[in-house]
Design an enzyme around this catalytic site. Structure first.
Site, PDB file in Angstrom:
ATOM      1  N   GLN B 110      27.956 -24.597  44.563  1.00  0.00           N
ATOM      2  CA  GLN B 110      29.128 -23.701  44.498  1.00  0.00           C
ATOM      3  C   GLN B 110      30.434 -24.452  44.267  1.00  0.00           C
ATOM      4  OE1 GLN B 110      28.935 -20.891  47.824  1.00  0.00           O
ATOM      5  NE2 GLN B 110      27.771 -19.487  46.539  1.00  0.00           N
ATOM      6  N   LYS B 159      36.684 -27.721  52.102  1.00  0.00           N
ATOM      7  CA  LYS B 159      36.163 -27.343  53.412  1.00  0.00           C
ATOM      8  C   LYS B 159      36.516 -28.384  54.484  1.00  0.00           C
ATOM      9  CE  LYS B 159      32.087 -25.348  55.552  1.00  0.00           C
ATOM     10  NZ  LYS B 159      30.663 -25.013  55.399  1.00  0.00           N
TER      11      LYS B 159
END
Lengths: 166, 555
Positions: B110, B159
């Site tokens: 992703q 992240k």
């Protein structure tokens, strides 16, 4: 006569951040502007790069280029450089094939006339470094073409306005 | 402070009350921090819906709309919404999850280069590289999105940056060296504009979306009345001037009002405010207002001289420039151009559009008329794109800014419904109606679930002609009626779909039922889809054929 496709020199001060080059080249592609050359390097201020762009186009196109460049957040300032009031230089490295001593001597002579320098010599080639206006470099290349140019690297223009003003 | 908490704190400091979006692997830490905050999260059913909802929120309120998606496919799904906001200068901030910094560039799961992808469709974008820089980057993002010529800004949030802890400081203001929008117009130029306006015989005002963005509608009205100058708007400018006013001409352009297209062609001076002279507004440029000089006011210097040559450019914020212009105009003994005014009134009378059709199947102008008569001028109308959009733009009068929300520049089918959701969230006290076509509505119909699950009540008025109507119309007019891939079929049942999503559906086939249905939808506590069965091959006229002049408008 309409001065179409004239060469224009732009100097842009840009933030030294990743992606700035992509933003600028993307803008040129997207708006269908033609770039002849771009040079980038550090400026006198830390964190700020100085970019010299040579573009071709009529007045209207160049005006749009300047405005669109100014819209980019990381572009701090764009100015148009008038060649007559500025120092404009390009650097070229030319690797020339030299088969005989005579040929080598001739090229050394040409290089001296053009105030260039021999920066590398091997048995059958040498590298000439030459600085100046683009037309001077064009002239030198034209002159040595017949000997055989093995490799050519030109930096593109870089420019600075004469005098004390920025 | 943890990165994700710093992000949420930054959003709070910018006054963000609601975020539209969908979480995913790369944005779980961010959503975890949102869980403890009082920022409302609205879970859309597709990221495109989130982006359009944030856009609709921004356009209805003037505040920055915020949307979010995870990395990769979530981020790419936002892009149509971001491009839509970019073309129409709408302030949104899009937050995307990203794989951890150590994975960036490794084609990780992703991962997508959303910074590279969105460079040409954002005003600016950022990628967070450390927790420390979060407050500053968010401050910059909101400032860039909402000031000058507004536009979308994207912040990519790896992240690990969301997860890491660091000491952070929240600045009250940030300096952006390369960003200084010019707000105040040049006084000498504005003085000159006043002089030109006073001396013009047939002046016309062309109001674009910039008038709405800068809240300059009152100033615009004042100037129009001082000069007795008629006012045309672009599609984006609809609502910038009350269309019930005697000086109002409606929209110019490909499907504009005939009176507006004729008047601008006849004019000798155009005061253009906050418009970029898009090709759909101007028609062929060589015959666009051939006798007119143009005063062009815009906050974006790059718009001046881009499409048309401005005789007098004024760079600045529309409201500030018009304020100064009023000041200079007051110094003159203003003569009113009554002859020009009368000419314009003649045009308006001659080309008053017909709306009171009684046909079955329904004619869209009749539906628009009955909707207009049933809702109030404070209510917000959004549109999808295509014939439905042009019917709304042409026939539906709006009198107030931010009450007509449409995808003008990008022409995004599927925009109107999620934009209506965003508008309703921004302004719950008014009704919001999406004027839709069946083709467009189907492109983001999944957001019916967002409405029903979040108790958001809007009205979707589907002008159901079973066609991709605008393409069909072009195929009819310019491609010998060869209807290639435009028929949508008869089997889709919008009433049943509505019921399936837990909202109301009403089918309307007769003119006498239109108002009743709209009234019922207004009364309903949930979203209502009204399925108007319209004449399948009804065309939107008048129309300026592509490449033709505004005055060559055909019926």
């Amino acid at each position: 006569m309409v001065k179409e496709d004239m060469q224009h020199i732009l100097v842009a001060l840009v933030e030294d951040k990743p992606g700035v080059m992509q933003r600028i080249s993307g803008l040129f592609r997207r708006r269908n502007f033609n770039i002849d050359s771009i040079t980038v390097g550090r400026s006198e201020k830390e964190g700020i790069s100085r970019m010299t762009l040579v573009v071709k186009g009529d007045e209207k196109i160049v005006e749009q280029v300047v405005k669109q460049l100014n819209k980019l957040i990381e572009v701090i300032k764009v100015s148009r450089v008038d060649e007559r009031e500025s120092v404009v230089r390009e650097l070229a490295l030319v690797k020339i094939s030299t088969k005989t001593d005579k040929e080598r001597a001739e090229i050394v002579q040409f290089t001296n006339i053009f105030r260039g320098g021999i920066v590398d010599v091997s048995r059958d080639s040498l590298i000439v470094e030459i600085t100046g206006s683009s037309s001077k470099i064009d002239a030198f290349i034209d002159l040595v073409k017949s000997y055989g140019i093995i490799e050519l690297a030109r930096t593109g223009l870089t420019a600075m306005v004469r005098g004390s003003k920025k | 402070m943890q990165g994700a908490k710093a992000i949420v704190e930054s959003l709070k400091r910018e006054g963000v009350e609601v975020i539209f979006g969908i979480p995913g692997g790369a944005s779980i830490p961010f959503y975890d921090a949102l869980y403890d905050s009082d920022i409302r999260t609205i879970l859309t059913r597709h990221e495109q819906g989130a982006a359009h909802a944030a856009d609709g929120y921004a356009r209805a309120s003037g505040r920055v709309g915020v949307c979010t998606a995870t990395s990769g496919p979530g981020a790419t799904n936002l892009t149509t919404g971001i491009a839509t906001a970019y073309m129409d200068s709408s302030p949104i901030v899009a937050l995307t999850g990203q794989v951890a910094t150590s994975f960036i560039g490794k084609d990780a799961f992703q991962e997508t280069d959303i910074i590279g992808i969105t460079m040409p469709i954002t005003k600016h974008n950022f990628q967070l590289r450390s927790v420390e820089e979060i407050p500053k980057i968010f401050k910059m993002a909101f400032k860039i999105a909402s000031t000058g010529r507004p536009g979308p800004v994207l912040i990519d949030m790896p992240k690990d940056v969301q997860e890491k802890e660091a000491e952070v400081e929240f600045p009250d203001n940030v300096e952006i060296p390369g960003y200084k929008p010019r707000l105040k117009g040049n006084a000498r130029q504005i003085k000159k504009a006043a002089e030109m306006l006073v001396n013009a015989e047939r002046p016309i005002i062309l109001a674009g979306g910039g008038v709405i963005i800068s809240n300059a509608h009152e100033e615009l009205l004042k100037i129009a009345e001082m000069l007795l100058a008629p006012v045309a708007t672009t599609l984006m400018g609809k609502g910038a001037f009350p269309e019930t006013h005697p000086l109002a001409l409606g929209c110019i352009g490909m499907h504009g009002r005939k009176a507006a297209n004729y008047a601008i062609t006849d004019s000798d001076l155009i005061l253009a405010v906050g418009t970029r002279f898009s090709d759909r507004s101007t028609g062929a440029l060589h015959c666009f207002a051939p006798e007119a000089k143009i005063i062009h006011i815009d906050i974006d210097p790059a718009e001046i001289g881009k499409n048309v040559t401005a005789h007098l450019p004024i760079v600045g914020d529309a409201k500030l420039v018009l304020r100064d212009l009023i000041k200079y105009l007051q110094a003159y003994q203003l003569k009113k151009n009554t002859r020009w005014y009368e000419k314009v009134q003649e045009y308006k009378k001659e080309f008053n559009p017909k709306m009171d059709y009684d046909d079955v199947p329904l004619k869209p102008p009749r539906i628009i008329k009955d909707i207009m008569d049933t809702i109030s001028y404070d209510d917000i109308v959004t549109t999808e794109v295509g014939q439905c959009q042009m019917w709304a733009a042409h026939y539906l009068s709006r009198t107030k800014p931010r009450t007509f929300i449409t995808s003008g520049g990008l022409g995004t089918m599927g925009f109107g419904f999620p934009a209506a959701i965003g508008a309703k969230v921004a302004r719950p006290e008014v009704n919001v109606v999406d004027i839709a076509g069946d083709g467009s509505f189907l492109m983001n119909i999944q957001e019916l679930a967002t409405c029903s699950e979040n108790n958001i009540k809007v009205i979707v008025a589907v002008l159901n002609n079973r066609y991709l109507g605008m393409v069909r119309q072009w195929q009819e007019l310019f491609y010998n009626k060869r209807y290639s891939s435009v028929y949508l079929g008869e089997k889709t049942d919008f009433v049943k779909i509505a019921e399936g999503f837990g909202v109301e559906g009403i089918r309307v086939e007769k003119p006498s039922e239109i108002k009743e249905a709209v009234k019922e939808a207004l009364k309903n506590e949930v979203t209502t889809v009204i399925d108007f069965i319209v004449e399948p091959e009804c065309n939107i006229f008048p129309m300026v054929p592509p490449g033709k002049c505004l005055k060559d408008i055909i019926e």
